[in-house]
Design a protein around this motif. Structure first.
Motif, PDB file in Angstrom:
ATOM      1  N   MET A 244       0.838  -1.193   0.000  1.00  0.00           N
ATOM      2  CA  MET A 244       0.000   0.000   0.000  1.00  0.00           C
ATOM      3  C   MET A 244       0.878   1.251   0.000  1.00  0.00           C
ATOM      4  O   MET A 244       0.436   2.349  -0.295  1.00  0.00           O
ATOM      5  N   ASN A 245       2.148   1.081   0.347  1.00  0.00           N
ATOM      6  CA  ASN A 245       3.124   2.153   0.182  1.00  0.00           C
ATOM      7  C   ASN A 245       3.844   1.903  -1.130  1.00  0.00           C
ATOM      8  O   ASN A 245       4.475   0.876  -1.312  1.00  0.00           O
ATOM      9  N   ALA A 246       3.716   2.820  -2.060  1.00  0.00           N
ATOM     10  CA  ALA A 246       4.263   2.605  -3.395  1.00  0.00           C
ATOM     11  C   ALA A 246       5.784   2.603  -3.376  1.00  0.00           C
ATOM     12  O   ALA A 246       6.421   3.162  -2.488  1.00  0.00           O
ATOM     13  N   ALA A 247       6.358   1.969  -4.397  1.00  0.00           N
ATOM     14  CA  ALA A 247       7.803   2.032  -4.571  1.00  0.00           C
ATOM     15  C   ALA A 247       8.224   3.486  -4.711  1.00  0.00           C
ATOM     16  O   ALA A 247       7.489   4.326  -5.209  1.00  0.00           O
ATOM     17  N   ASN A 248       9.431   3.796  -4.279  1.00  0.00           N
ATOM     18  CA  ASN A 248      10.002   5.133  -4.339  1.00  0.00           C
ATOM     19  C   ASN A 248       9.398   6.082  -3.324  1.00  0.00           C
ATOM     20  O   ASN A 248       9.573   7.285  -3.403  1.00  0.00           O
ATOM     21  N   ASP A 249       8.659   5.548  -2.329  1.00  0.00           N
ATOM     22  CA  ASP A 249       8.204   6.402  -1.233  1.00  0.00           C
ATOM     23  C   ASP A 249       9.395   6.873  -0.399  1.00  0.00           C
ATOM     24  O   ASP A 249       9.332   7.912   0.246  1.00  0.00           O
ATOM     25  N   GLY A 250      10.473   6.116  -0.407  1.00  0.00           N
ATOM     26  CA  GLY A 250      11.677   6.473   0.329  1.00  0.00           C
ATOM     27  C   GLY A 250      12.853   5.704  -0.227  1.00  0.00           C
ATOM     28  O   GLY A 250      12.707   4.906  -1.141  1.00  0.00           O
ATOM     29  N   LEU A 251      14.033   5.970   0.319  1.00  0.00           N
ATOM     30  CA  LEU A 251      15.227   5.285  -0.144  1.00  0.00           C
ATOM     31  C   LEU A 251      15.360   3.945   0.564  1.00  0.00           C
ATOM     32  O   LEU A 251      15.600   3.887   1.773  1.00  0.00           O
ATOM     33  N   ASP A 252      15.175   2.874  -0.170  1.00  0.00           N
ATOM     34  CA  ASP A 252      15.293   1.540   0.401  1.00  0.00           C
ATOM     35  C   ASP A 252      16.762   1.151   0.548  1.00  0.00           C
ATOM     36  O   ASP A 252      17.629   1.632  -0.185  1.00  0.00           O
ATOM     37  N   ASP A 253      17.018   0.263   1.488  1.00  0.00           N
ATOM     38  CA  ASP A 253      18.379  -0.229   1.688  1.00  0.00           C
ATOM     39  C   ASP A 253      18.770  -1.161   0.542  1.00  0.00           C
ATOM     40  O   ASP A 253      17.950  -1.921   0.026  1.00  0.00           O
ATOM     41  N   ILE A 254      20.044  -1.083   0.157  1.00  0.00           N
ATOM     42  CA  ILE A 254      20.575  -1.973  -0.867  1.00  0.00           C
ATOM     43  C   ILE A 254      20.985  -3.297  -0.214  1.00  0.00           C
ATOM     44  O   ILE A 254      21.655  -3.323   0.816  1.00  0.00           O
ATOM     45  N   ARG A 255      20.578  -4.390  -0.814  1.00  0.00           N
ATOM     46  CA  ARG A 255      20.966  -5.704  -0.320  1.00  0.00           C
ATOM     47  C   ARG A 255      22.467  -5.928  -0.533  1.00  0.00           C
ATOM     48  O   ARG A 255      23.007  -5.621  -1.587  1.00  0.00           O
ATOM     49  N   GLN A 256      23.093  -6.480   0.461  1.00  0.00           N
ATOM     50  CA  GLN A 256      24.527  -6.727   0.358  1.00  0.00           C
ATOM     51  C   GLN A 256      24.850  -7.910  -0.551  1.00  0.00           C
ATOM     52  O   GLN A 256      25.983  -8.046  -1.021  1.00  0.00           O
TER      53      GLN A 256
END
Length: 296
Positions: A244-256
């Motif tokens: 329900m929160n769209a992509a690009n709502d915030g900066l997601d963490d990058i997977r290592q």
């Protein structure tokens, strides 16, 4: 089979390079405040080995730039995105193609928000701005069959290839791969063929869910006697648990675990399963694309 190599993501790469970047404008902000960085990012993807780059028009939607600015500037911003990509391709001296990014118009990962009546007015300035610069129409991060069908219906009859890329539900286990709308990948593949797409891709989802999507899509197309190219460009983010929160709502963490060597191993599986187009989405940068180009 030697796959076509796409570029990687733009938003996080622009942020990494220090381009002006804030919410909600996301990657669109750099089109006016740092166009040279946008062009240079395209150029670096080409140097890394990308044969197709995608114009930075993904965030040119009201969700990101606001309704008033969209009404006033959408066509100009889309044209700027196309022009910068075309300049980078031309300056490279390589036969690089430019794909026009046709994004979800009402929010990423939100098939429930798609409004078929309102969509044409939002699509028109994007198409008009990009059409002078692109070689390919790419409807990307489509969450439903309806979204993809809409984009195909409003494109000009200009002979340019139509590529459609769906995003997959990647937060739960499924018996078969599905779009974020819940529609099976096999149905999406059949729809892509019926729409006359030249390529069917899957993007902006975890690498782990892509292999099954390629396999199911290939089988569905074979049953129809169709031979669309299949492609993958996964992201490097943790799955979005609350869609329900769209992509690009915030900066997601990058997977290592999505460093270039690991991403290459996934890509090799996709190619072995039948993918003829490979690149990267959010969080996948030029260093990833270089490894793909060298090894695939």
């Amino acid at each position: 089979m030697t796959p076509i190599i796409l570029d990687g993501g733009m938003g996080r790469e622009l942020h990494r390079r220090g381009a002006p970047f804030r919410q909600p404008e996301w990657s669109a902000l750099a089109l006016t405040e740092a166009p040279d960085i946008v062009r240079d990012t395209h150029a670096d993807y080409i140097r890394a080995g990308a044969q197709v780059i995608t114009a930075n028009s993904y965030a040119v939607v009201p969700f990101h730039i606001g309704e008033q600015r969209f009404t006033q500037e959408a066509e100009i911003l889309a044209a700027t995105a196309g022009k910068l990509a075309r300049e980078a391709a031309g300056q490279s001296g390589k036969p690089v193609k430019v794909a026009a990014s046709l994004p979800p118009l009402f929010g990423s990962y939100r098939p429930d928000l798609f409004d078929a009546k309102a969509a044409p007015e939002l699509a028109r300035p994007l198409i008009n701005g990009l059409k002078a610069y692109n070689d390919i129409w790419l409807a990307e991060t489509q969450s439903s069959i309806a979204e993809a069908g809409f984009w195909r219906s409003c494109l000009p009859d200009d002979g340019k290839p139509f590529w459609v890329s769906f995003t997959l539900e990647d937060t739960h286990e499924h018996d078969m791969p599905v779009l974020r709308s819940g529609e099976p990948v096999a149905e999406a593949a059949q729809s892509a063929a019926a729409l006359g797409a030249q390529a069917l891709l899957f993007n902006c989802s975890r690498p782990e869910v892509m292999l099954a999507a390629v396999e199911y899509a290939k089988l569905a197309l074979e049953k129809q006697g169709k031979s669309l190219k299949i492609g993958v460009y996964a992201n490097a983010f943790e799955p979005v648990e609350d869609e329900m929160n769209a992509a690009n709502d915030g900066l997601d963490d990058i997977r290592q675990d999505t460093a270039p060597p690991n991403y290459l191993r996934w890509a090799q599986e996709w190619v072995a399963a039948g993918a003829g187009i490979v690149g990267g989405c959010c969080g996948i940068g030029p260093e990833h694309i270089q490894v793909l180009a060298e090894q695939l």
